[in-house]
Motif scaffolding. Structure first.
Motif, PDB file in Angstrom:
ATOM      1  N   ALA A  81       0.784  -1.247   0.199  1.00  0.00           N
ATOM      2  CA  ALA A  81      -0.390  -0.398   0.385  1.00  0.00           C
ATOM      3  C   ALA A  81       0.993   1.406   0.090  1.00  0.00           C
ATOM      4  CB  ALA A  81      -0.794   0.262   1.023  1.00  0.00           C
ATOM      5  N   GLN A  82       0.174   2.469  -1.059  1.00  0.00           N
ATOM      6  CA  GLN A  82       1.157   3.785  -1.014  1.00  0.00           C
ATOM      7  C   GLN A  82       0.386   4.211  -0.435  1.00  0.00           C
ATOM      8  OE1 GLN A  82       1.233   5.267  -4.800  1.00  0.00           O
ATOM      9  NE2 GLN A  82       2.031   7.270  -4.096  1.00  0.00           N
ATOM     10  N   VAL A  83       1.008   4.765   0.989  1.00  0.00           N
ATOM     11  CA  VAL A  83       0.662   5.659   2.302  1.00  0.00           C
ATOM     12  C   VAL A  83       1.381   7.123   2.128  1.00  0.00           C
ATOM     13  CG1 VAL A  83      -0.016   6.225   4.464  1.00  0.00           C
ATOM     14  CG2 VAL A  83       0.245   4.135   3.631  1.00  0.00           C
ATOM     15  N   LEU A  84       0.506   7.992   1.638  1.00  0.00           N
ATOM     16  CA  LEU A  84       0.858  10.152   2.090  1.00  0.00           C
ATOM     17  C   LEU A  84       1.031  10.118   3.525  1.00  0.00           C
ATOM     18  CD1 LEU A  84       2.065  12.915   0.819  1.00  0.00           C
ATOM     19  CD2 LEU A  84      -0.731  12.891   0.416  1.00  0.00           C
ATOM     20  N   VAL A  85       2.191  11.035   4.077  1.00  0.00           N
ATOM     21  CA  VAL A  85       1.784  11.528   5.152  1.00  0.00           C
ATOM     22  C   VAL A  85       1.950  13.157   4.965  1.00  0.00           C
ATOM     23  CG1 VAL A  85       3.128  11.704   7.551  1.00  0.00           C
ATOM     24  CG2 VAL A  85       3.090   9.841   6.811  1.00  0.00           C
ATOM     25  N   VAL A  86       0.931  14.375   4.988  1.00  0.00           N
ATOM     26  CA  VAL A  86       0.711  15.320   5.434  1.00  0.00           C
ATOM     27  C   VAL A  86       1.469  15.344   6.753  1.00  0.00           C
ATOM     28  CG1 VAL A  86      -0.064  17.110   4.417  1.00  0.00           C
ATOM     29  CG2 VAL A  86      -0.311  14.935   3.607  1.00  0.00           C
ATOM     30  N   LEU A 106      -3.735   5.110   0.744  1.00  0.00           N
ATOM     31  CA  LEU A 106      -4.459   6.012   1.837  1.00  0.00           C
ATOM     32  C   LEU A 106      -3.383   7.317   2.534  1.00  0.00           C
ATOM     33  CD1 LEU A 106      -5.376   4.669   5.229  1.00  0.00           C
ATOM     34  CD2 LEU A 106      -3.219   5.749   5.272  1.00  0.00           C
ATOM     35  N   VAL A 107      -4.289   7.936   3.490  1.00  0.00           N
ATOM     36  CA  VAL A 107      -3.644   9.872   3.353  1.00  0.00           C
ATOM     37  C   VAL A 107      -3.492   9.705   5.568  1.00  0.00           C
ATOM     38  CG1 VAL A 107      -3.430  12.252   3.034  1.00  0.00           C
ATOM     39  CG2 VAL A 107      -3.902  11.102   1.414  1.00  0.00           C
ATOM     40  N   VAL A 108      -2.689   9.767   5.645  1.00  0.00           N
ATOM     41  CA  VAL A 108      -2.308  10.276   7.002  1.00  0.00           C
ATOM     42  C   VAL A 108      -2.481  11.301   7.149  1.00  0.00           C
ATOM     43  CG1 VAL A 108      -1.050   9.871   9.170  1.00  0.00           C
ATOM     44  CG2 VAL A 108      -1.693   8.522   7.980  1.00  0.00           C
ATOM     45  N   ARG A 125     -11.460  15.659  -0.767  1.00  0.00           N
ATOM     46  CA  ARG A 125     -12.793  15.321  -0.632  1.00  0.00           C
ATOM     47  C   ARG A 125     -13.412  15.284  -2.278  1.00  0.00           C
ATOM     48  NH1 ARG A 125     -11.277  11.317   1.125  1.00  0.00           N
ATOM     49  NH2 ARG A 125     -11.298  10.031   2.670  1.00  0.00           N
ATOM     50  N   ALA A 126     -12.937  16.496  -2.711  1.00  0.00           N
ATOM     51  CA  ALA A 126     -13.823  17.054  -3.086  1.00  0.00           C
ATOM     52  C   ALA A 126     -13.345  16.709  -5.088  1.00  0.00           C
ATOM     53  CB  ALA A 126     -13.013  18.392  -3.715  1.00  0.00           C
ATOM     54  N   VAL A 127     -12.144  15.628  -5.027  1.00  0.00           N
ATOM     55  CA  VAL A 127     -11.591  15.642  -6.154  1.00  0.00           C
ATOM     56  C   VAL A 127     -10.963  13.769  -6.081  1.00  0.00           C
ATOM     57  CG1 VAL A 127     -10.587  17.410  -7.177  1.00  0.00           C
ATOM     58  CG2 VAL A 127      -9.125  16.214  -5.698  1.00  0.00           C
ATOM     59  N   SER A 128     -11.287  13.384  -4.273  1.00  0.00           N
ATOM     60  CA  SER A 128     -10.960  12.425  -4.693  1.00  0.00           C
ATOM     61  C   SER A 128     -11.822  11.076  -3.520  1.00  0.00           C
ATOM     62  CB  SER A 128      -9.332  11.646  -4.171  1.00  0.00           C
ATOM     63  OG  SER A 128      -8.826  10.188  -3.950  1.00  0.00           O
ATOM     64  N   GLN A 129     -11.922   9.825  -3.485  1.00  0.00           N
ATOM     65  CA  GLN A 129     -11.662   9.525  -2.401  1.00  0.00           C
ATOM     66  C   GLN A 129     -11.481   8.590  -1.792  1.00  0.00           C
ATOM     67  OE1 GLN A 129     -15.504   8.732  -0.531  1.00  0.00           O
ATOM     68  NE2 GLN A 129     -15.621  11.438  -2.056  1.00  0.00           N
ATOM     69  N   VAL A 130     -10.385   8.735  -1.495  1.00  0.00           N
ATOM     70  CA  VAL A 130      -8.789   8.071  -0.910  1.00  0.00           C
ATOM     71  C   VAL A 130      -9.417   8.084   0.969  1.00  0.00           C
ATOM     72  CG1 VAL A 130      -7.736  10.594  -0.624  1.00  0.00           C
ATOM     73  CG2 VAL A 130      -6.805   7.843  -1.049  1.00  0.00           C
ATOM     74  N   PRO A 131      -9.064   7.174   1.300  1.00  0.00           N
ATOM     75  CA  PRO A 131      -9.295   6.899   2.898  1.00  0.00           C
ATOM     76  C   PRO A 131      -8.607   7.641   3.923  1.00  0.00           C
ATOM     77  CG  PRO A 131      -8.902   4.544   1.977  1.00  0.00           C
ATOM     78  CD  PRO A 131      -8.911   5.544   0.811  1.00  0.00           C
ATOM     79  N   VAL A 132      -8.892   7.904   3.963  1.00  0.00           N
ATOM     80  CA  VAL A 132      -7.715   9.801   5.553  1.00  0.00           C
ATOM     81  C   VAL A 132      -7.870   9.015   6.962  1.00  0.00           C
ATOM     82  CG1 VAL A 132      -7.528  12.203   5.688  1.00  0.00           C
ATOM     83  CG2 VAL A 132      -8.510  11.173   2.999  1.00  0.00           C
ATOM     84  N   ILE A 133      -6.627   9.144   7.501  1.00  0.00           N
ATOM     85  CA  ILE A 133      -6.626   8.837   8.632  1.00  0.00           C
ATOM     86  C   ILE A 133      -6.145  10.518   8.799  1.00  0.00           C
ATOM     87  CG2 ILE A 133      -5.673   8.348  10.968  1.00  0.00           C
ATOM     88  CD1 ILE A 133      -5.202   5.459   9.474  1.00  0.00           C
ATOM     89  N   ARG A 187      -4.596   1.301  12.602  1.00  0.00           N
ATOM     90  CA  ARG A 187      -5.373   2.574  11.955  1.00  0.00           C
ATOM     91  C   ARG A 187      -6.010   2.117  10.623  1.00  0.00           C
ATOM     92  NH1 ARG A 187      -8.375   5.152  15.825  1.00  0.00           N
ATOM     93  NH2 ARG A 187      -7.756   4.233  17.761  1.00  0.00           N
ATOM     94  N   ILE A 188      -4.041   1.922  10.222  1.00  0.00           N
ATOM     95  CA  ILE A 188      -3.760   1.716   8.798  1.00  0.00           C
ATOM     96  C   ILE A 188      -4.739   0.920   8.553  1.00  0.00           C
ATOM     97  CG2 ILE A 188      -2.573   1.344   6.545  1.00  0.00           C
ATOM     98  CD1 ILE A 188      -0.577   3.821   8.184  1.00  0.00           C
ATOM     99  N   ARG A 189      -3.958  -0.232   8.519  1.00  0.00           N
ATOM    100  CA  ARG A 189      -4.728  -1.617   8.656  1.00  0.00           C
ATOM    101  C   ARG A 189      -6.450  -1.713   8.190  1.00  0.00           C
ATOM    102  NH1 ARG A 189      -0.716  -4.296  11.188  1.00  0.00           N
ATOM    103  NH2 ARG A 189      -2.046  -4.336  13.064  1.00  0.00           N
ATOM    104  N   ALA A 190      -7.139  -1.374   9.459  1.00  0.00           N
ATOM    105  CA  ALA A 190      -8.703  -1.381   9.744  1.00  0.00           C
ATOM    106  C   ALA A 190      -9.050  -0.280   8.147  1.00  0.00           C
ATOM    107  CB  ALA A 190      -8.765  -0.544  11.117  1.00  0.00           C
ATOM    108  N   VAL A 191      -8.709   0.712   8.272  1.00  0.00           N
ATOM    109  CA  VAL A 191      -9.396   1.614   7.411  1.00  0.00           C
ATOM    110  C   VAL A 191      -8.956   0.959   5.605  1.00  0.00           C
ATOM    111  CG1 VAL A 191      -8.674   4.231   5.975  1.00  0.00           C
ATOM    112  CG2 VAL A 191      -9.019   3.921   8.779  1.00  0.00           C
ATOM    113  N   LEU A 192      -7.413   0.103   5.547  1.00  0.00           N
ATOM    114  CA  LEU A 192      -8.154  -0.416   3.893  1.00  0.00           C
ATOM    115  C   LEU A 192      -8.390  -1.475   3.762  1.00  0.00           C
ATOM    116  CD1 LEU A 192      -3.722  -0.740   3.869  1.00  0.00           C
ATOM    117  CD2 LEU A 192      -5.487   1.399   2.482  1.00  0.00           C
ATOM    118  N   ARG A 193      -8.465  -2.362   5.090  1.00  0.00           N
ATOM    119  CA  ARG A 193      -9.806  -3.114   5.042  1.00  0.00           C
ATOM    120  C   ARG A 193     -10.913  -2.832   4.635  1.00  0.00           C
ATOM    121  NH1 ARG A 193      -6.637  -5.493   9.515  1.00  0.00           N
ATOM    122  NH2 ARG A 193      -8.516  -4.580  10.866  1.00  0.00           N
ATOM    123  N   ARG A 194     -11.025  -1.851   5.476  1.00  0.00           N
ATOM    124  CA  ARG A 194     -13.054  -1.768   5.049  1.00  0.00           C
ATOM    125  C   ARG A 194     -12.956  -0.780   3.771  1.00  0.00           C
ATOM    126  NH1 ARG A 194     -12.482   1.104  10.381  1.00  0.00           N
ATOM    127  NH2 ARG A 194     -11.779   3.308   9.223  1.00  0.00           N
TER     128      ARG A 194
END
Length: 239
Positions: free
Chosen positions: A2-7, A48-50, A68-76, A111-118
């Motif tokens: 999985a590719q994760v972006l940390v902001v 996923l984005v943190v 959210r205006a351009v993507s439904q990527v999961p965000v933590i 949390r990442i694993r749980a969100v990616l599973r969902r």
């Protein structure tokens, strides 16, 4: 993988999170500001984005709204307090989960694993897209042509992947602006034309002598494998 972006703007926390997730098998990129994070979320299309709420340029909740205006990527969301009103606002605005600072790597990864599973993201590697000698690897964001690596910008890669996934189909410039540039309400066809020109050059072809990318006048562009050269039939042996 999985590719994760940390902001995250904190120069102490950001590299620690990037390194820790990388050691646990994630492909990790990072951004120190909200606008840089938004741009990377659009261009890199992570799984996923943190997202930290306390960013120096734009409030994290606003960044989430723009994502959210351009993507439904999961965000933590990462927040310093679990009773912070901005955390509630972020969850209402579409965040998938949150962690409270300071957090452990194990807690964040859980949390990442749980969100990616969902969400179904990152559960399985994305298969390569093969069109003739052209191979597009979505997971590694890598392209090869006849076994040779093709160096592409993030936008060029997204454009090529979109076309390759629809090989043999004419894709309109309006669709490309919507799906690749995320500009559903505007945008110039010239933008698409310029990137197609750059892409053709890197694939060793031109609009006048196309191999993979074929323009359909007034409609759009079609990606397809070059036709195999026709071999002349061998003359029959004399009887």
């Amino acid at each position: 993988m999985a590719q994760v972006l940390v902001v995250e703007d904190d120069d102490r926390i950001r590299p620690l999170v990037v390194r820790a997730l990388g050691e646990r098998g994630y492909a990790v990129s990072s951004a120190p500001t909200g606008m840089a994070g938004l741009q990377q979320a659009v261009e890199e299309r992570p799984d996923l984005v943190v997202l930290d709420l306390g960013l120096p340029d734009v409030d994290g909740t606003q960044v989430l709204a723009m994502i959210r205006a351009v993507s439904q990527v999961p965000v933590i969301i990462a927040s310093a307090r679990d009773d912070d009103p901005s955390l509630v606002a972020a969850l209402d605005a579409g965040a998938d989960d949150y962690v409270v600072k300071p957090f452990s790597t194990a807690q964040l990864e859980a949390r990442i694993r749980a969100v990616l599973r969902r969400s179904g993201s990152g559960a399985a590697p994305r298969a390569d897209v093969v069109v003739g000698d052209l191979v597009v690897d979505p997971a590694a964001r890598r392209v090869t042509l006849a076994g040779e690596h093709v160096e592409l910008s993030p936008r060029e890669f997204d454009l090529l992947r979109h076309l390759a996934e629809r090989a043999g189909t004419v894709v309109t410039k309006r669709e490309l602006l919507t799906e690749v540039w995320h500009q559903p309400w505007g945008g110039s066809d010239k933008t698409v034309d310029v990137h197609l020109s750059w892409l053709r050059r890197k694939l060793g072809e031109s609009a006048a002598a196309p191999r993979y990318l074929h323009s359909v006048r007034g409609v759009g562009v079609r990606l397809e494998a070059p036709e195999a050269p026709v071999r002349p039939e061998a003359p029959e042996a004399p009887g």
